[in-house]
Write a protein that holds these residues in place. Structure first.
Motif, mmCIF file in Angstrom:
data_model
loop_
_atom_site.group_PDB
_atom_site.id
_atom_site.type_symbol
_atom_site.label_atom_id
_atom_site.label_comp_id
_atom_site.label_asym_id
_atom_site.label_seq_id
_atom_site.Cartn_x
_atom_site.Cartn_y
_atom_site.Cartn_z
ATOM 1 N N GLY D 305 -3.643 -0.461 -8.194
ATOM 2 C CA GLY D 305 -4.426 -1.378 -7.370
ATOM 3 C C GLY D 305 -4.782 -0.736 -6.045
ATOM 4 O O GLY D 305 -5.929 -0.817 -5.582
ATOM 5 N N ALA D 306 -3.812 -0.064 -5.443
ATOM 6 C CA ALA D 306 -4.075 0.540 -4.144
ATOM 7 C C ALA D 306 -5.111 1.648 -4.257
ATOM 8 O O ALA D 306 -6.043 1.736 -3.458
ATOM 9 C CB ALA D 306 -2.777 1.079 -3.564
ATOM 10 N N LEU D 307 -4.955 2.491 -5.269
ATOM 11 C CA LEU D 307 -5.908 3.597 -5.419
ATOM 12 C C LEU D 307 -7.309 3.074 -5.697
ATOM 13 O O LEU D 307 -8.296 3.573 -5.152
ATOM 14 C CB LEU D 307 -5.451 4.523 -6.551
ATOM 15 C CG LEU D 307 -4.284 5.437 -6.194
ATOM 16 C CD1 LEU D 307 -3.716 6.085 -7.436
ATOM 17 C CD2 LEU D 307 -4.741 6.515 -5.219
ATOM 18 N N LEU D 308 -7.371 2.043 -6.534
ATOM 19 C CA LEU D 308 -8.687 1.493 -6.842
ATOM 20 C C LEU D 308 -9.287 0.821 -5.622
ATOM 21 O O LEU D 308 -10.497 0.896 -5.385
ATOM 22 C CB LEU D 308 -8.583 0.501 -8.000
ATOM 23 C CG LEU D 308 -8.889 1.023 -9.383
ATOM 24 C CD1 LEU D 308 -10.382 1.240 -9.518
ATOM 25 C CD2 LEU D 308 -8.183 2.297 -9.694
ATOM 26 N N ALA D 309 -8.435 0.172 -4.836
ATOM 27 C CA ALA D 309 -8.937 -0.459 -3.619
ATOM 28 C C ALA D 309 -9.522 0.602 -2.696
ATOM 29 O O ALA D 309 -10.502 0.353 -2.004
ATOM 30 C CB ALA D 309 -7.821 -1.211 -2.916
ATOM 31 N N MET D 310 -8.933 1.792 -2.732
ATOM 32 C CA MET D 310 -9.461 2.875 -1.913
ATOM 33 C C MET D 310 -10.851 3.285 -2.350
ATOM 34 O O MET D 310 -11.649 3.762 -1.546
ATOM 35 C CB MET D 310 -8.545 4.106 -2.026
ATOM 36 C CG MET D 310 -7.295 4.037 -1.216
ATOM 37 S SD MET D 310 -6.125 5.300 -1.758
ATOM 38 C CE MET D 310 -7.111 6.764 -1.621
ATOM 39 N N VAL D 433 2.814 1.800 -0.032
ATOM 40 C CA VAL D 433 2.713 1.455 1.379
ATOM 41 C C VAL D 433 1.758 2.408 2.094
ATOM 42 O O VAL D 433 0.966 2.005 2.942
ATOM 43 C CB VAL D 433 4.123 1.501 2.013
ATOM 44 C CG1 VAL D 433 4.042 1.319 3.504
ATOM 45 C CG2 VAL D 433 5.008 0.447 1.385
ATOM 46 N N VAL D 434 1.848 3.681 1.708
ATOM 47 C CA VAL D 434 0.957 4.662 2.321
ATOM 48 C C VAL D 434 -0.485 4.399 1.895
ATOM 49 O O VAL D 434 -1.403 4.364 2.716
ATOM 50 C CB VAL D 434 1.377 6.085 1.904
ATOM 51 C CG1 VAL D 434 0.446 7.092 2.529
ATOM 52 C CG2 VAL D 434 2.814 6.334 2.296
ATOM 53 N N LEU D 435 -0.631 4.179 0.596
ATOM 54 C CA LEU D 435 -1.994 3.968 0.093
ATOM 55 C C LEU D 435 -2.602 2.707 0.694
ATOM 56 O O LEU D 435 -3.800 2.637 0.934
ATOM 57 C CB LEU D 435 -1.969 3.869 -1.431
ATOM 58 C CG LEU D 435 -1.462 5.128 -2.129
ATOM 59 C CD1 LEU D 435 -1.407 4.913 -3.628
ATOM 60 C CD2 LEU D 435 -2.356 6.308 -1.810
ATOM 61 N N GLY D 440 -6.628 -0.226 3.417
ATOM 62 C CA GLY D 440 -6.803 -1.277 4.411
ATOM 63 C C GLY D 440 -7.675 -0.833 5.571
ATOM 64 O O GLY D 440 -8.489 -1.604 6.079
ATOM 65 N N LEU D 441 -7.511 0.414 5.985
ATOM 66 C CA LEU D 441 -8.243 0.854 7.158
ATOM 67 C C LEU D 441 -9.651 1.325 6.833
ATOM 68 O O LEU D 441 -10.521 1.297 7.692
ATOM 69 C CB LEU D 441 -7.475 1.979 7.855
ATOM 70 C CG LEU D 441 -6.092 1.592 8.363
ATOM 71 C CD1 LEU D 441 -5.530 2.697 9.225
ATOM 72 C CD2 LEU D 441 -6.140 0.292 9.147
ATOM 73 N N ARG D 442 -9.849 1.736 5.588
ATOM 74 C CA ARG D 442 -11.157 2.254 5.231
ATOM 75 C C ARG D 442 -12.269 1.225 5.466
ATOM 76 O O ARG D 442 -13.286 1.553 6.081
ATOM 77 C CB ARG D 442 -11.135 2.720 3.772
ATOM 78 C CG ARG D 442 -12.114 3.812 3.489
ATOM 79 C CD ARG D 442 -11.937 4.323 2.077
ATOM 80 N NE ARG D 442 -13.217 4.362 1.413
ATOM 81 C CZ ARG D 442 -13.671 3.416 0.631
ATOM 82 N NH1 ARG D 442 -12.936 2.362 0.381
ATOM 83 N NH2 ARG D 442 -14.846 3.518 0.080
ATOM 84 N N PRO D 443 -12.096 0.001 4.992
ATOM 85 C CA PRO D 443 -13.144 -0.991 5.264
ATOM 86 C C PRO D 443 -13.328 -1.246 6.752
ATOM 87 O O PRO D 443 -14.446 -1.443 7.214
ATOM 88 C CB PRO D 443 -12.647 -2.254 4.563
ATOM 89 C CG PRO D 443 -11.600 -1.815 3.645
ATOM 90 C CD PRO D 443 -11.028 -0.549 4.166
ATOM 91 N N LEU D 444 -12.223 -1.238 7.497
ATOM 92 C CA LEU D 444 -12.362 -1.450 8.935
ATOM 93 C C LEU D 444 -13.224 -0.343 9.523
ATOM 94 O O LEU D 444 -14.146 -0.593 10.303
ATOM 95 C CB LEU D 444 -10.984 -1.444 9.600
ATOM 96 C CG LEU D 444 -9.976 -2.492 9.124
ATOM 97 C CD1 LEU D 444 -8.736 -2.457 9.994
ATOM 98 C CD2 LEU D 444 -10.592 -3.870 9.153
#
Lengths: 691, 518, 97, 520, 169
Positions: D305-310, D433-435, D440-444
């Motif tokens: 999920g985290a990688l895909l969110a990236m 947690v790292v991912l 999280g910050l990429r969209p910001l």
């Protein structure tokens, strides 16, 4: 099960600080938090906030000064309590935070000698930098936002150093990370700045994951996350591998926060933030959190000599590595950034070899002189920026090649910077000399006959490691003197390279910017008196050492025993250190004997050192890019689309197959339908007949 | 033989046939004139249909009274009078009444039905009711023939429709082949067991647990005939074409009445005559059920024409019902009864919507024709959604359809040898069914209404049918207790259990002459 | 003789089935069905010797029903012929997938 | 307050009212409500949206009453009500809450009206039907959370499905209505298998009752448990979008109207696992192979999920995949089955609802203003719309589990509690947690920072007062609960202990619970 | 079974099977129909052998006499014999159909098992109708009535279907 904090609270005898000003400890945290809220509200409500709001000017530095005042009061109270202070003073243990199953966390803050030192540095240096910022950020559109972030940072930093448990420390730990993220990307309209902030946060997160893992290990093994519970657990646990594992994971966390190898990459980029931010966060306080954490976990590291060796080794490698890079940087802030990394390495050596006092001592003196250096650099940049602005030139105000001879235009700054340079180079009797020397001496002192020396790191005996660390430390000291002298010479001496028009506009900043610099200069001069070695009879010996003894003394003894170098050796070492410093400065001057061209005319410096060993590119190529490729190419484009496609393809396939089957089965020829009837009948009857 | 006894047992059927004949007479009472459009005597069809509905209500009353009176089976054990029969009678009567209503609605639009149609439907109904009661394979044969003959005619009753005629001949040819198989099966069973009465056969099976002789072949051929009528794969091939070609009200009647009657007789036959032969027929029926569920559901996925899709869906439902039958228990019979109620309501409701929404030319209604129906007729679309969700077996929004599936699964899982695999296949194929039902719902709700789409008018009667079906489904979905009670009472009472009055046994093999002499 | 009759009956029935499978003409196909019914009747008559008169009754009923079926079926055939001009079954394919 | 409610015997009707009121209100909204989009007459109070929010506000009050009524000191069902339903099958409308369901119920009934209010203009067509379906959906969600009778639970479970289908399908972003079908099909396959399992379980229990308490005591051989657990797990895993059963979720959430997307993200599946699947079939759930497999899937879900969110280029998809990543933690905690981990899982469920609400609301606002939520289309929003940016930042920080937010509490507890049970897997999960920081910050970075994109330069109005109010409430909830989660955690301890101990020592438990070995 | 009786039986049986085969294989409808009539006559013979002279008579009257005549009548009416299109399907399906027929036959014959015992020959009697009639109007009265309803349906249906079409749409 070790005693929980609340149990300790109930059981403990009355604390000497009971009833003193110490009960106001939470206010210390709440003050800057309040400032953050107020300033944040101003920033959100008043927009565009081009003009600086008087309320912000009042509140922003005001809360810090108030906090500093309170910190001094606390310090006084502790001094008053004297040697009876053997246990930390706890507040807020009854304010619950997370309670689930056997895990109980509260908002307990603890004040002890180590915290006190950190609090004083944070609020003291913080106050100066806040004041400086009033001048530095005067014309910035995000004035209120700036102070909101800065106050938030201080609040988080105070939580970090005052929290009585690892999770609460972690709150501050990530909180300062957030503040750092926000401040690095403060001028967010340049995507590069925002990216630098993001990089800082993400790299820090790697360390934070280690922190979380360490806590998980600790919790599942010790059943406690309070600092107070750790010694009890250690007493029961001895030198079990799990202790080493926890310690190593904490080292990972520290490496992230304190910019050690291999996680240092974010710090040079963090210079994208306003210079006072670099001074406060990326030099004086936040980046030293790792050192603080190791010192705070002294008992843990003491029980895991291997981890301690690792700390020292990492510190030494980082110190040397960063120092070499600093030799060939042209951006004044980058020189300082790598210098910071290098000096943090020193601190790691200190806490790694169990010389916690030495590490913390260097932390404090470094806070003084590095803050001074940054603020001085800030003044220079400020002046250069204005000068270029005045001259309507788009040029790099931070590049050393554009400076030169600034001492004539910024005399106070130049003087102070020189003091700081001497301090960091290790010239006695300035602050840096004493702290650095103590670290190196302690390292060598523990190279024989201590638990550290008998432990081994990756198969290398501890004594060898420690001797290596000492050697590296000495070389680094040399390099430090070289690059700092180089910076100083390029910036303040020789001919000016800023251009005619700009030169005319170069001048010292406003008093509010000059004053903090001067104060820090004084501290840099006098900081060494905090912990004078017995060798030099200049004043009371080892004040800081005695002060910290209740906190780190036991751990320090456990690792190093009462190891002391012979007097003669010490004298030789001091002499060596002074010689190295002077040699380095000489080398620095020699290196800068040729004039350089301004940046615009100079060929691009493509040397390996200027490119910082291309570490960013390697990281990009071997870490970031693969992960990104994994996420985008492999997972998003292939796996996800595969799962997705398989689902819809199977749906479509079934429908297509159904359609084809339907066409064949129901082609409308009723004669053919009879085949199904007859065939089915045969099969059905056969099933029944056969059995 | 006591005639009064027989009259009591057959009172509903007698009333029905008599009434049907009266209607038949009434339909030809006037000299037949050539109406300017439509079938001859078309102006009387509506009245006939209404008369038929009244008759159904009356017969229903009689059935209820007979049931309440505790009428037993006929003395010779050839006709049952148990809860199963009466429940099924009520289901069949309901289906017929609603079917008649649909005929009237459709007639109101297209005027394609002669006045004999309602009478024919009622006569078909009488055949179905005989099937519900039949405890003799002879009655099974006759009931099926009576029902089928009428329905063959009904399928082709719109003589102007080539498609209807084609459907009728296809149905007729395949149906008569199936009848021949059925009959051969009966003959062989007769040969093996010496009787065609279910009770006698059961006794014979009990005495010959190993089966033997002509018995398996006879049973197999009998199952072929019945499987054809319930439209179980691979004997389902007639269903799509016939459903599609026949006039929609007739299709609705076929899908509900014929199916219910066929299942009634299948369940009764298996439970009364062959409980001892479960090991013999179980594998065959098991595979039949699986094949039917898979075939119906998968092939329905490919359909674009609604009625054809519903035809496959009816095949799928036959598969589910077969699961209940396979469980070979009274719970299975109860499940069949309950399922048929829910299925009948949903089917009738669906066809009511289709009758009003179908294009005014002879073109078969396609799913695309329903696009955006929600936007113009929200009530109608919602009702159709309820019916389709009931087919899917969704709880609450699908009403009683959920509990229908529930009871089937219950029967399967609580059988003496739990049919777990069958239950899982049922669940999975129901999942497949969502694909095509939701395609319809999606078309109605998620697509825009095309500009040139005709206005859908809903006559009061059609609205009434839709509303009745929807409300009953939903109400029974919310509170199924009464229907569950009813269905649980709809157990098959085997002859041994019921008739203490001991029917005279057929004379033994060699002694028939003696019996005649008596 | 009973067994022989049953064998003959089975033969006739199978022949009827084969006819059903091979003929394209609706009427002939229907005749094949009649053949199948006749085959069954033979079984009934034969078995009646074993089990009693019920078999004969069955045969009478089957004949009646066969007559009824013939009436309906031939009427349908005529109707089909009117619509399609043929009774060749493979040509009747307006209803199909 | 509590005494007053007790004196009024509120508990006797509170839960039925919470389940049934939305159904009644749905009928009312459909009948009375007017569509402001299509009718010339001003809708006034009959504006269907207002009516819906009003009806949901009643639900909030009931939820508040439930919260007050709940006695933290007790474990076991509270506000329990048993109404007869189908005595023939032994089904009853047995409703009750315990510490596991209470936070989720209160969160659900609070978030839905808030989001609807915040996304006021998100749905502008056929609002009466929308409101009615939303109310039905709410009833389904609440019903699934408070049902103690498995049949009632199943009914509520499917009741979520059908309104959701229409809500996603009819009001989906242009051309995306197919995702609704996919959602239903995915969910249905699991739930039909669960239906069979419920039936089998009920039969094993004598076919007399569906009550959880009754069924918990039914002895089942481990093999049977395995099959039944598999069916339940299939239903819940699909519904909660565990990798690899997740592929319906991101497109559905991205296409759905804001409030619907939020409800779609409610982790009812995760709750049901803790409530039903694990307690009913402990020997299966704790069977080492099964457990390692599920814990492994959980960790895969975290990372996947985290990688895909990236890798997503659109805000709502980022949110959706982050939600999937959170689900991984929930599953990890749930199957680690220690009190801390389970508590963390429940907190994470609450957090997931709140955080998704914040982020999807922000996405909805962007969609309203600009017609797109593609990250690449934006830039420099921070200065153009500071309030919106602030809400986005804070919501995202909670999503990445910054300490001091609710997100941290859940993740922290899960990690602490899981380590002892599955060390290697837990350590692997910390990579998430790292991912998280990256996704999280990429969209910001893309939305808020940098120079203003042409789209933003064209003008993106900041939050309206209504939006700001709603977002403030939600963000404050995230922060407040991050700092003071104790009231929530305290209330769930009794129930958590029951789940954990029931699974370990209950009648169907394995004789000895092995911890997951270090084999990765 | 005496020899002559057996001869007769096998003769009729052979005749029936052979005619049936010819019926199935004739391409033209009319000859096929006539062969079918032949089958029916043969069967009538068999019925008589099997102690069912009444059924045999009815067979001749109803089947051969009535039903088949109608068939032939319709064939003629529709003028079906003339077009050259073969009425048989292609060779492949024919073989396959044979296979299915053989399989069905095998399945049924497999259950025949041992030869069934022949009951004692019936005493000669003139009254061939009474037993059937007695049964038909007592035990099977309901069934009998049902067939009459079926006939009614058939009549109505046939009229309805075969009437000339209304005005074509």
């Amino acid at each position: 099960m070790p005693p929980t904090l609340s149990a300790l609270l109930q059981a403990a005898a009355p604390h000497p600080l009971d009833g003193t000003v110490a009960r106001w400890l939470p206010v210390l945290v709440l003050l800057p938090l309040l400032g953050a809220v107020v300033n944040g509200a101003v920033a959100l409500v008043r927009r565009p906030s081009s003009a600086r709001h008087p309320l912000v000017t009042l509140v922003g530095p005001g809360v810090l000064l108030a906090a500093f005042a309170l910190a001094l009061q606390l310090f006084a109270a502790m001094r008053g309590a004297g040697t009876s202070l053997t246990a930390p003073f706890l507040v807020g243990g009854d304010v619950p935070w997370i309670r689930a199953g056997g895990l109980t966390l509260s908002f307990a803050l603890q004040l002890d000698q180590l915290s006190m030192v950190m609090v004083l540095v944070i609020t003291g240096v913080g106050s100066l930098i806040h004041l400086y910022s009033v001048g530095y950020m005067r014309d910035d559109a995000g004035y209120a936002r700036y102070f909101a972030y800065l106050n938030l940072f201080v609040a988080c930093m105070l939580v970090l150093v005052l929290g009585a448990s690892y999770p609460l420390l972690f709150v501050g730990w990530e909180g300062v990370g957030l503040a750092s993220y926000l401040l690095i990307g403060f001028w967010f309209t340049d995507p590069a700045n925002a990216r630098a902030g993001q990089k800082a946060f993400v790299v820090n997160r790697i360390g934070d994951a280690g922190f979380l893992a360490a806590m998980a290990l600790l919790w599942s093994s010790a059943g406690t996350l309070d600092f107070a519970g750790v010694p009890t657990w250690l007493a029961a646990q001895g030198n079990a591998p799990v202790v080493t594992a926890v310690a190593l994971l904490l080292l990972l966390a520290c490496a992230g926060k304190s910019a050690q190898l291999p996680l240092y990459l974010w710090l040079p980029d963090a210079m994208a933030g306003p210079t006072p931010v670099s001074a406060l966060i990326h030099a004086a306080t936040m980046v030293t959190a790792g050192v603080y954490l190791v010192a705070r976990s002294g008992a843990l590291f003491a029980a895991a000599p291997v981890a301690s060796l690792a700390v020292a080794a990492v510190g030494a490698l980082t110190a040397l590595y960063a120092a070499t890079i600093a030799l060939r940087q042209w951006d004044i802030k980058r020189v300082l950034a790598y210098s910071t990394v290098s000096q943090l390495g020193y601190m790691f050596i200190g806490v790694g070899v169990g010389a916690y006092t030495a590490g913390v001592f260097h932390l404090v003196t470094h806070a003084f002189f590095k803050a001074l250096l940054f603020l001085g650099a800030g003044s220079v940049i400020h002046a250069m920026h204005h000068a270029y602005h005045h001259a309507h030139r788009e040029d790099d105000p931070q590049d050393l090649r554009n400076m030169g001879g600034l001492g004539r235009h910024l005399p106070i700054t130049a003087t102070m910077m020189t003091v700081a340079t001497l301090a960091i180079a290790g010239v006695p009797p300035l602050a840096g000399f004493f702290s650095k020397d103590e670290i190196l001496a302690s390292t060598l002192a523990r190279a024989h006959g201590t638990p550290l020396a008998s432990a081994s790191l990756l198969g290398i005996p501890g004594s060898v490691v420690l001797q290596g660390v000492y050697a590296v430390g000495l070389i680094t000291a040399l390099l430090t003197a070289v690059y700092m002298t180089r910076m100083l010479v390029y910036a303040f001496f020789g001919a000016n390279r800023s251009g005619e028009e700009a030169r005319a506009a170069l001048h010292e900043g406003s008093p509010i910017m000059v004053a903090p610099v001067v104060v820090l200069g004084v501290l840099t001069l006098a900081g060494g008196w905090l912990n004078l070695p017995a060798l030099l009879p200049l004043g009371p010996v080892g004040v800081l050492d005695q002060w910290l003894a209740p906190v780190t003394g036991a751990a320090s003894r456990q690792l190093g025993g009462a190891a002391h170098l012979p007097h003669d050796t010490e004298v030789i070492l001091v002499g060596l250190a002074v010689a190295v410093a002077l040699l380095g400065m000489g080398l620095g001057v020699w290196l800068t004997r040729h004039p350089v061209l301004p940046k615009a005319q100079a060929p691009e410096d493509r040397s390996l050192l200027a490119r910082a060993y291309d570490a960013d590119r390697w990281a990009e190529r071997f870490v970031v890019a693969p992960v990104r490729r994994l996420a985008e190419r492999v997972l998003a484009d292939a796996v996800e689309r595969g799962i997705d496609g398989a689902a819809s393809a199977s749906g479509r396939g079934v429908v297509a197959a159904a359609r084809a089957a339907g066409r064949r089965l129901q082609d409308g020829d009723v004669g053919r339908y009879t085949w199904w009837l007859a065939g089915g009948a045969v099969v059905l009857v056969a099933i029944l007949v056969v059995g | 033989m006591m005639a009064s006894d027989l009259l009591r047992v057959l009172a509903p059927e007698l009333l029905l046939v008599a009434g049907a004949m009266v209607l038949l007479l009434a339909s030809v009472w006037h000299p037949q004139g050539q109406a300017p459009e439509g079938a001859e005597g078309a102006e009387r069809t509506a009245a006939m249909a209404r008369g038929g509905m009244v008759l159904c209500a009356l017969v229903g009353l009689v059935v209820t009274i007979a049931w309440g009176d505790g009428v037993g089976g006929s003395a010779d054990g050839r006709l049952a009078a148990d809860g199963f029969r009466f429940t099924l009678d009520l289901v069949l009567l309901g289906a017929a009444a609603l079917g008649l209503a649909l005929v009237e609605v459709d007639h109101g639009r297209f005027r394609g039905y002669g006045p004999e149609v309602p009478a024919l439907m009622l006569l078909a109904l009488s055949g179905m009711m005989v099937l519900a009661a039949a405890r003799d394979l002879l009655f099974v044969f006759l009931g099926i023939e009576l029902m089928s003959l009428a329905v063959y005619v009904l399928a082709g009753v719109q003589r102007r429709s080539a498609r209807g005629t084609e459907a009728a001949i296809k149905y007729f040819l395949l149906g008569s082949i199936a009848s021949a198989f059925l009959l051969y099966g009966i003959a062989l069973l007769y040969g093996a067991t010496g009787s065609t009465r279910l009770g006698d056969i059961a006794r014979w099976v009990a005495e010959h647990p190993a089966g033997g002789g002509l018995f398996p072949a006879g049973l197999g051929l009998l199952l072929v005939g019945l499987a054809f009528k319930v439209a179980a794969a691979p004997f389902h091939v007639w269903t799509p074409d016939v459903y599609e070609g026949a006039p929609p009200p007739v299709t609705a009647f076929m899908a509900t009445g014929v199916k219910a009657a066929a299942f009634a007789t299948l369940a009764r036959t298996l439970l009364e005559a062959f409980p001892g032969a479960v090991p013999l027929w179980h594998p065959a029926l098991w595979w039949l059920a699986v094949l039917t569920m898979v075939t119906g559901n998968v092939l329905a996925l490919a359909q674009r024409r609604v009625v054809r899709m519903l035809a496959y869906s009816s095949i799928a439902h036959a598969g589910y019902l077969l699961v209940a039958v396979v469980s070979a228990s009274s719970a299975g019979a109860a499940a069949v009864a309950f399922y048929l109620v829910a299925y009948t309501l949903a089917t009738m409701g669906t066809f009511a919507v289709l009758v009003v929404a179908r294009p005014s030319d002879d073109r078969p209604i396609e799913i695309a024709d329903l696009a955006g129906l929600w936007l113009v007729r929200p009530g109608l679309a919602s009702a159709l959604a309820v019916f389709l969700l009931a087919f899917m077996g969704m709880p609450l929004v699908g009403g009683a359809g959920f509990f229908a599936k529930w009871l089937v699964l219950e029967a399967a899982l609580q059988a003496s040898s739990p049919q777990r695999v069958l239950a899982v296949i049922l669940a999975l194929t129901s999942f497949v069914s969502a694909g095509y039902y939701l395609a319809v719902i999606g078309t109605m709700f998620l697509r825009p209404r095309p500009d040139q789409a005709p206005v859908v008018r809903v006559p009061a009667l059609a609205g009434g049918v839709v509303l009745t079906c929807a409300v009953m489904l939903l109400a029974l979905g919310l509170y199924p207790s009464p229907l569950i009670t009813l269905a649980r009472r709809a157990t098959v009472v085997t002859e041994q259990g019921a008739s203490a009055r001991s029917a005279p046994t057929i004379p033994p093999a060699a002694g028939w002459r003696a019996a005649v002499a008596r | 003789m009973i067994t022989e009759s049953l064998v003959v009956s089975a033969l006739l029935f199978a022949i009827g089935v084969v006819g059903v499978l091979t003929r394209r003409n609706a009427i002939i196909l229907f005749m094949c069905v009649e053949l199948m019914l006749n085959a069954v009747n033979l079984s009934f008559v034969a078995l009646a010797r074993l089990h009693g008169v019920a078999g004969h009754v069955f045969v009478v009923m089957v004949m009646t029903i066969a007559a009824a079926e013939a009436a309906v079926g031939l009427a349908l055939v005529i109707s089909v012929f009117r619509h399609f001009g043929t009774v060749d079954l493979p040509s009747l394919r307006s209803l199909r997938e | 307050m509590r005494e007053t409610l007790l004196a009024l015997q509120v508990g006797a009707w509170l839960l039925p009212a919470m389940v049934l009121w939305p159904v009644v209100a749905a009928a009312l909204v459909r009948a009375v409500g007017r569509d402001p989009g299509t009718e010339e007459v001003p809708a006034g109070w009959r504006d269907a949206r207002a009516l819906t929010v009003g009806a949901l506000a009643v639900e909030v009050l009931l939820g508040a009453a439930l919260w007050i009524l709940f006695d933290p000191a007790q474990s076991g069902w509270q506000a329990r009500v048993d109404l007869p339903w189908i005595p023939e099958l032994g089904a009853a409308l047995s409703l009750g809450v315990d510490g596991l369901s209470l936070p989720l119920v209160v969160m659900a009934v609070t978030v839905v009206p808030l989001v609807l209010l915040g996304a006021w203009n998100n749905v502008r067509t056929r609002t009466p039907a929308f409101g009615a379906l939303l109310l039905l959906l709410t009833s389904g969600v609440v019903g699934a959370l408070v049902a103690l009778d498995l049949l009632a639970f199943y009914v509520a479970w499917e009741l979520i499905l059908v309104p959701m289908y229409f809500l996603v399908g009819v009001w989906a972003l242009a051309g995306e209505s197919r995702v609704a079908l996919r959602y239903v099909l995915f969910t249905l396959i699991g739930s039909l298998l669960m239906l069979v399992a419920i039936l089998a379980l009920w039969s094993a229990g004598g076919g007399t009752s569906f009550h959880l308490d009754h069924l918990l005591a039914v002895p089942l051989p481990p093999r049977t448990q395995l099959w039944l657990f598999g069916a339940f797990f299939a239903a819940f895993a699909v519904k909660s979008a565990l990798v690899p059963f997740h592929s319906w979720f991101p497109p559905a959430q991205a296409a759905a109207p804001t409030v619907v997307g939020v409800v779609l993200g409610f982790k009812v599946g995760g709750y049901a696992l803790l409530r039903f699947a694990i307690p009913l079939f402990p020997a299966a759930a704790l069977q080492p192979t099964v457990r390692v497999a599920i814990l492994g899937l959980a960790v895969v879900t975290v990372l996947y999920g985290a990688l895909l969110a990236m890798a997503q280029g659109e805000l709502r998809r980022v949110v959706a995949y982050s939600s999937i990543s959170h689900l991984g933690f929930i599953m990890l905690g749930g199957f680690a089955l220690t009190p801390e981990a389970v508590s963390g899982a429940v907190v994470a469920m609450v957090h997931s609802g709140l955080a998704s609400a914040v982020l999807l609301l922000v996405a909805g606002v962007l969609e309203d203003r600009t017609g797109t939520t593609e990250l690449g289309a934006f830039g420099g929003l921070a200065s153009a719309a500071p309030l919106l940016s602030m809400a986005l930042v804070l919501g995202m920080l909670s999503t990445v589990a910054l300490p001091g937010t609710l997100g941290f509490v859940g993740e922290f507890l899960v990690l602490m509690g899981s380590y002892a049970q599955a060390p290697a897997l837990t350590l692997t999960a910390t990579v998430g947690v790292v991912l998280a920081a990256v996704y999280g910050l990429r969209p910001l970075q893309q939305l808020l920072f940098g120079t203003r994109s042409p789209l933003v330069a064209h003008g993106v109005p900041d939050l309206t007062r209504r939006e700001a109010g709603v977002l403030t409430a939600l963000v404050v909830a995230l922060l407040w609960l991050g700092v003071a989660p104790a009231p929530v955690l305290d209330r769930m301890q009794g129930a958590v202990r029951q789940v954990v101990e029931g699974a370990r020592f209950g009648p169907n438990a394995l004789p000895a619970i092995p911890t997951v070995s270090e084999t990765p | 079974m005496t020899g002559f009786l057996a001869f007769q039986f096998y003769l009729f049986a052979l005749l029936a099977v052979a005619s049936a085969l010819l019926f199935v294989t004739r391409k033209a409808p009319v000859p096929a129909a006539l062969w079918l009539v032949n089958v029916m006559f043969s069967l009538a013979g068999l019925y008589v052998m099997l102690d069912a002279p009444f059924v045999g008579a009815v067979q001749v009257l109803v089947y051969a006499g009535a039903i088949m005549v109608v068939f032939v009548f319709v064939v003629m009416l529709l003028n079906l014999g003339r077009d050259g299109v073969s009425d048989l399907r292609a060779a492949g399906p024919r073989v396959a159909a044979g296979g299915i027929g053989v399989a069905l036959l095998a399945a049924v014959l497999a259950t025949m098992g041992p030869r069934l015992p022949a009951p004692p020959a019936a005493p000669a009697t003139d009254n061939v109708v009474t037993p059937v009639a007695a049964s038909l109007f007592t035990d099977y009265l309901v069934a009998f009535e049902l067939t009459s309803v079926a006939l009614l349906v058939a009549v109505v249906g046939a009229v309805l279907l075969a009437k000339k079409r209304g005005t074509p749409s």
